[in-house]
Design a protein around this motif. Sequence first.
Motif, PDB file in Angstrom:
ATOM      1  N   ASP A 220      44.143  53.766 -51.855  1.00 47.66           N
ATOM      2  CA  ASP A 220      42.942  53.384 -52.603  1.00 47.66           C
ATOM      3  C   ASP A 220      41.888  54.498 -52.533  1.00 47.66           C
ATOM      4  O   ASP A 220      41.246  54.686 -51.499  1.00 47.66           O
ATOM      5  CB  ASP A 220      42.365  52.084 -52.035  1.00 47.66           C
ATOM      6  CG  ASP A 220      41.245  51.515 -52.897  1.00 47.66           C
ATOM      7  OD1 ASP A 220      40.532  52.300 -53.543  1.00 47.66           O
ATOM      8  OD2 ASP A 220      41.093  50.288 -52.924  1.00 47.66           O
TER       9      ASP A 220
ATOM     10  N   GLN B 263      37.188  57.429 -50.232  1.00 48.04           N
ATOM     11  CA  GLN B 263      35.891  58.084 -50.397  1.00 48.04           C
ATOM     12  C   GLN B 263      34.853  57.493 -49.446  1.00 48.04           C
ATOM     13  O   GLN B 263      34.032  58.232 -48.882  1.00 48.04           O
ATOM     14  CB  GLN B 263      35.417  57.964 -51.843  1.00 48.04           C
ATOM     15  CG  GLN B 263      34.120  58.731 -52.099  1.00 48.04           C
ATOM     16  CD  GLN B 263      33.887  58.986 -53.571  1.00 48.04           C
ATOM     17  OE1 GLN B 263      34.792  58.846 -54.382  1.00 48.04           O
ATOM     18  NE2 GLN B 263      32.678  59.374 -53.914  1.00 48.04           N
ATOM     19  N   ARG B 264      34.879  56.186 -49.251  1.00 53.34           N
ATOM     20  CA  ARG B 264      33.956  55.569 -48.293  1.00 53.34           C
ATOM     21  C   ARG B 264      34.196  56.105 -46.891  1.00 53.34           C
ATOM     22  O   ARG B 264      33.244  56.410 -46.149  1.00 53.34           O
ATOM     23  CB  ARG B 264      34.125  54.048 -48.312  1.00 53.34           C
ATOM     24  CG  ARG B 264      33.563  53.386 -49.558  1.00 53.34           C
ATOM     25  CD  ARG B 264      34.093  51.968 -49.716  1.00 53.34           C
ATOM     26  NE  ARG B 264      33.758  51.112 -48.595  1.00 53.34           N
ATOM     27  CZ  ARG B 264      34.340  49.938 -48.353  1.00 53.34           C
ATOM     28  NH1 ARG B 264      35.321  49.520 -49.148  1.00 53.34           N
ATOM     29  NH2 ARG B 264      33.962  49.213 -47.324  1.00 53.34           N
TER      30      ARG B 264
ATOM     31  N   SER C  30      38.892  54.718 -53.703  1.00 49.84           N
ATOM     32  CA  SER C  30      37.521  54.282 -53.411  1.00 49.84           C
ATOM     33  C   SER C  30      37.334  54.029 -51.915  1.00 49.84           C
ATOM     34  O   SER C  30      36.289  54.394 -51.339  1.00 49.84           O
ATOM     35  CB  SER C  30      37.182  53.021 -54.218  1.00 49.84           C
ATOM     36  OG  SER C  30      38.043  51.949 -53.865  1.00 49.84           O
ATOM     37  N   ASP C  31      38.338  53.449 -51.269  1.00 47.92           N
ATOM     38  CA  ASP C  31      38.256  53.260 -49.818  1.00 47.92           C
ATOM     39  C   ASP C  31      38.309  54.607 -49.100  1.00 47.92           C
ATOM     40  O   ASP C  31      37.622  54.818 -48.089  1.00 47.92           O
ATOM     41  CB  ASP C  31      39.398  52.373 -49.325  1.00 47.92           C
ATOM     42  CG  ASP C  31      39.152  50.894 -49.622  1.00 47.92           C
ATOM     43  OD1 ASP C  31      38.075  50.568 -50.176  1.00 47.92           O
ATOM     44  OD2 ASP C  31      40.030  50.070 -49.310  1.00 47.92           O
TER      45      ASP C  31
END
Length: 488
Positions: A299, A304-305, A301-302
């Motif tokens: 994922d 990047q977090r 987005s995860d």
Amino acid sequence: MRSESEDYRCIRAAIAQIPGDLSNDAVGVHVAGLDDIYAPETHAAALDPNTPIVLGARGSGKSFWAGVLGRDETRAAAVSAYPRLGLDKVTAQFGYTGIGGPDGISAEQIDAALPAEASIEDAKAFWWASVISAVTRSAGESAAKPKDFVLQAQDWEQREALLNRHDNRLRGEGITLLIIYDALDTVARTWARRRLLTEALLEVVWALRAYRTLRPKLFIRPDQVDDDALRFVELPKMRTGAVRLTWSATDLYGLFFARIALAPDPNAASAFERILSSEGLRSADRQTILTRHWSLARDPSDQQRAMTRLAGQYMGKGSYGYKKGNTYRWPIAHLADAYQEVTPRSFLGMMTSAAKHGMPPDDRSITAEGIRHGLRAASKTRVDQLHQEFPWIKGVLAPLAGLLLPQPEQEVYNVWERTGTVTTLKADAATTGYLPPFPDVEAAGAAELFTALERIGVMFRRKDSRLDMPDLFRVAARLLKKGGVAPL
């Protein structure tokens, strides 16, 4: 209770300890181990027993996967990672590895079996002998190397009878035999002999379609198969069916986070788990990572977090820091070669160097300046590694130092012509015996030198026809670029 700053420092130490030299061989002391395996979903097609040709640049993992498939213990891990490939019904032997030893087959063995004036039929006989050697070893009948089977391979009736017998045996056992060929760029030191051996091997691979349980698998550089001088009539079909071994940004970050989650120091793994938990994310164990049941393996987005927690959000400071780029995207953009491919070796090299640069901050594990420093280190390492494969590369890049890119092609050519680069390269190749970058040495000039660099992803031509070089090579080569990272 540990503070968050202590957790960041513990993770920083774990990143710094990720092994810097990720080079693997298919056999010997540098084979991949169970702890080294990370299995991107995108690599499933490359490991499929029905895929005979796997293309990959240096550092993309060709020898890594060749070694994994070649050993029972590591192949069992690949079964867990890719359960649909049927690798549980596969056994494997090596047809060529580039290095010797008890399990290896080297160029010296080819030279011992094939004289310098060998014909295409002689070369095919050697490769057929490598197949015979593999099937007899799989049955425990012989440990002999290919050169010992050349005479048998030359007699097509005897050869077919033997292979048919083993094909029937393997079918009865419900087993497929993978015959693995790796490091094929090392088969010869001249263009003519390399082409002869490459073309002969491709013909043998094509002919092996007649056997249901004998599956060749070639791990080979793209430029070796894309050589326009190869004349095998079925080559276009083989190129179409080939799979390229590449790493997406998601794959690379998944590998990076997996190395932290599985760090040898349990304190680092625990620290990473706490940092992730504060973002509502989970860490994972080895099996979860291997089977990709982990959001940080798939994922973006995860990912990047998590990267924002470890390195901050932007490559710059203050209100306009975003203009310098995002810490998640910047490494991929600056580590790509001219084909827009990034290898795990370069990516992890950047991160380990970033973790060693400067004073440890309190609120993150690595800094933007550390990542920029990591690019410089990764660039130097990449050029050094290319030099092992292409001994002419540093002598070609050195005269370009200080040149501002991009430039019209003639400006680049003028530098090489003014410094006598091509003439020196030709003389060095003749003296040392390494494979020069162009087949027609006598007719080659600056334009042909650029074509050679373009073919291996070191330079490229922009849409406006100017020549440019990716940051991955530009920084170590000391070329300049407006707004780019300063050279070493």
